[in-house]
Design a protein around this motif. Structure first.
Motif, mmCIF file in Angstrom:
data_model
loop_
_atom_site.group_PDB
_atom_site.id
_atom_site.type_symbol
_atom_site.label_atom_id
_atom_site.label_comp_id
_atom_site.label_asym_id
_atom_site.label_seq_id
_atom_site.Cartn_x
_atom_site.Cartn_y
_atom_site.Cartn_z
ATOM 1 N N PHE A 74 -4.798 -39.771 -27.025
ATOM 2 C CA PHE A 74 -3.574 -39.147 -26.523
ATOM 3 C C PHE A 74 -3.107 -38.033 -27.454
ATOM 4 O O PHE A 74 -2.665 -36.971 -26.993
ATOM 5 C CB PHE A 74 -2.474 -40.199 -26.382
ATOM 6 N N TYR A 75 -3.198 -38.249 -28.775
ATOM 7 C CA TYR A 75 -2.783 -37.227 -29.732
ATOM 8 C C TYR A 75 -3.594 -35.949 -29.533
ATOM 9 O O TYR A 75 -3.061 -34.839 -29.606
ATOM 10 C CB TYR A 75 -2.977 -37.719 -31.178
ATOM 11 N N TRP A 76 -4.893 -36.126 -29.317
ATOM 12 C CA TRP A 76 -5.764 -34.951 -29.140
ATOM 13 C C TRP A 76 -5.408 -34.196 -27.854
ATOM 14 O O TRP A 76 -5.340 -32.964 -27.847
ATOM 15 C CB TRP A 76 -7.233 -35.362 -29.126
ATOM 16 N N ILE A 77 -5.197 -34.939 -26.785
ATOM 17 C CA ILE A 77 -4.823 -34.303 -25.516
ATOM 18 C C ILE A 77 -3.505 -33.555 -25.678
ATOM 19 O O ILE A 77 -3.367 -32.408 -25.237
ATOM 20 C CB ILE A 77 -4.701 -35.354 -24.397
ATOM 21 N N LEU A 78 -2.541 -34.207 -26.322
ATOM 22 C CA LEU A 78 -1.236 -33.585 -26.535
ATOM 23 C C LEU A 78 -1.366 -32.312 -27.363
ATOM 24 O O LEU A 78 -0.777 -31.274 -27.037
ATOM 25 C CB LEU A 78 -0.304 -34.572 -27.240
ATOM 26 N N ASP A 83 -8.384 -26.856 -40.319
ATOM 27 C CA ASP A 83 -9.431 -27.869 -40.251
ATOM 28 C C ASP A 83 -9.553 -28.651 -41.566
ATOM 29 O O ASP A 83 -10.111 -29.751 -41.600
ATOM 30 C CB ASP A 83 -10.779 -27.246 -39.890
ATOM 31 N N PHE A 84 -8.999 -28.121 -42.667
ATOM 32 C CA PHE A 84 -9.059 -28.830 -43.941
ATOM 33 C C PHE A 84 -8.211 -30.097 -43.929
ATOM 34 O O PHE A 84 -8.429 -31.000 -44.752
ATOM 35 C CB PHE A 84 -8.588 -27.919 -45.080
ATOM 36 N N SER A 85 -7.268 -30.201 -43.006
ATOM 37 C CA SER A 85 -6.434 -31.398 -42.929
ATOM 38 C C SER A 85 -7.278 -32.635 -42.655
ATOM 39 O O SER A 85 -7.013 -33.720 -43.173
ATOM 40 C CB SER A 85 -5.362 -31.240 -41.844
ATOM 41 N N MET A 86 -8.329 -32.485 -41.838
ATOM 42 C CA MET A 86 -9.202 -33.610 -41.562
ATOM 43 C C MET A 86 -10.080 -33.939 -42.767
ATOM 44 O O MET A 86 -10.352 -35.104 -43.060
ATOM 45 C CB MET A 86 -10.082 -33.300 -40.341
ATOM 46 N N THR A 87 -10.501 -32.906 -43.506
ATOM 47 C CA THR A 87 -11.264 -33.136 -44.734
ATOM 48 C C THR A 87 -10.419 -33.915 -45.730
ATOM 49 O O THR A 87 -10.896 -34.841 -46.389
ATOM 50 C CB THR A 87 -11.694 -31.797 -45.352
ATOM 51 N N GLY A 121 -6.069 -30.103 -32.361
ATOM 52 C CA GLY A 121 -6.026 -30.017 -30.903
ATOM 53 C C GLY A 121 -5.374 -28.728 -30.456
ATOM 54 O O GLY A 121 -5.816 -28.096 -29.480
ATOM 55 N N SER A 122 -4.341 -28.302 -31.171
ATOM 56 C CA SER A 122 -3.680 -27.036 -30.845
ATOM 57 C C SER A 122 -4.626 -25.860 -31.053
ATOM 58 O O SER A 122 -4.648 -24.909 -30.266
ATOM 59 C CB SER A 122 -2.430 -26.853 -31.717
ATOM 60 N N PHE A 145 -1.035 -36.306 -37.001
ATOM 61 C CA PHE A 145 -0.704 -35.003 -37.565
ATOM 62 C C PHE A 145 -1.928 -34.084 -37.601
ATOM 63 O O PHE A 145 -1.820 -32.882 -37.352
ATOM 64 C CB PHE A 145 -0.109 -35.185 -38.964
ATOM 65 N N GLY A 146 -3.089 -34.658 -37.909
ATOM 66 C CA GLY A 146 -4.297 -33.850 -37.907
ATOM 67 C C GLY A 146 -4.677 -33.380 -36.520
ATOM 68 O O GLY A 146 -5.056 -32.219 -36.313
#
Length: 236
Positions: free
Chosen positions: A143-147, A167-171, A28-29, A22-23
């Motif tokens: 793969f998630y990042w590429i997608l 970017d806060f989702s990763m935090t 990636g988008s 999800f992150g």
């Protein structure tokens, strides 16, 4: 001892990688949109995400490309931003080597989020091949990042999207994993040392430059305290 199951291993790795999914779809988008705005289509998004795959380094790369930065500048900036991975890898060397020929790719795919998932693995089921599961986690995350980058690049052509704050989702992901590890670990000293070093370096170097000094200081202090920590664990 139960026989290792390929299906169980794949399902276990997939389940462990879902928080990153999800992150990475969001981040990636954001990268894909940024790259498209710089004049590069979704094919470039795939190519860069496959070859570079450096998260924040890819966002920096777009800025460097747009400003026509020199190759030495690109190399130095990338090394500075991603040097933290050298510290991450130290704690996973033995586990990664156990994967045999998969070892080089596991090093390549060791992003911040993949590292967080790896260190959060607790009791792996007996029918799961742990080494292969760690390898698959890296593959799934890649793969998630590429997608995500492809989705962002294609969406950026026609859909106006405001990615401010994504970017806060990763935090949030890091915070949840850290708190979970701190609660489950009997010895809280290592976590406290990390928090202390982060606070000190943040005050000295500022928010933009504190990460690398924090990692270096934490490693030095934990190495120095290792004999005492080992004696404490052995005495329990």
């Amino acid at each position: 001892m139960k026989k290792k199951s390929k299906k169980a291993t794949a399902l276990y790795a997939l389940k462990q990688s879902l928080p990153v999914l999800f992150g990475y779809l969001f981040l990636g988008s954001a990268f894909g949109i940024m790259l498209y705005d710089a004049g590069y289509n979704w094919i470039w998004a795939i190519f860069i995400s496959i070859i570079v795959y450096a998260g924040s380094g890819q966002f920096l790369l777009v800025s460097l490309i747009s400003s026509a930065a020199s190759l030495p500048t690109v190399a130095m900036m990338t090394l500075f931003i991603n040097s933290r991975h050298m510290f991450y890898g130290l704690s996973l060397i033995d586990k990664f080597k156990a994967a045999g020929w998969r070892y080089p790719f596991m090093i390549f795919s060791l992003t911040d989020e993949t590292y967080s998932v790896n260190v959060s693995l607790k009791s792996v089921p007996e029918n799961v091949d742990e080494a292969k599961a760690r390898f698959l986690i890296g593959e799934f995350d890649h793969f998630y990042w590429i997608l995500g980058s492809v989705i962002g690049s294609l969406a950026g052509q026609n859909i106006p999207i405001d990615f401010t704050g994504i970017d806060f989702s990763m935090t949030a992901l890091f915070t949840v994993i850290f708190v979970d590890l701190l609660v489950d670990t009997k010895n809280k000293i290592c976590g406290m040392v990390g928090i202390f070093c982060a606070f000190v370096c943040l005050m000295i170097f500022g928010a933009d430059k504190f990460l690398l000094p924090t990692l270096m200081l934490t490693v030095v202090l934990l190495i120095a305290a290792r004999p005492a920590l080992t004696r404490k664990e052995g005495g329990k």
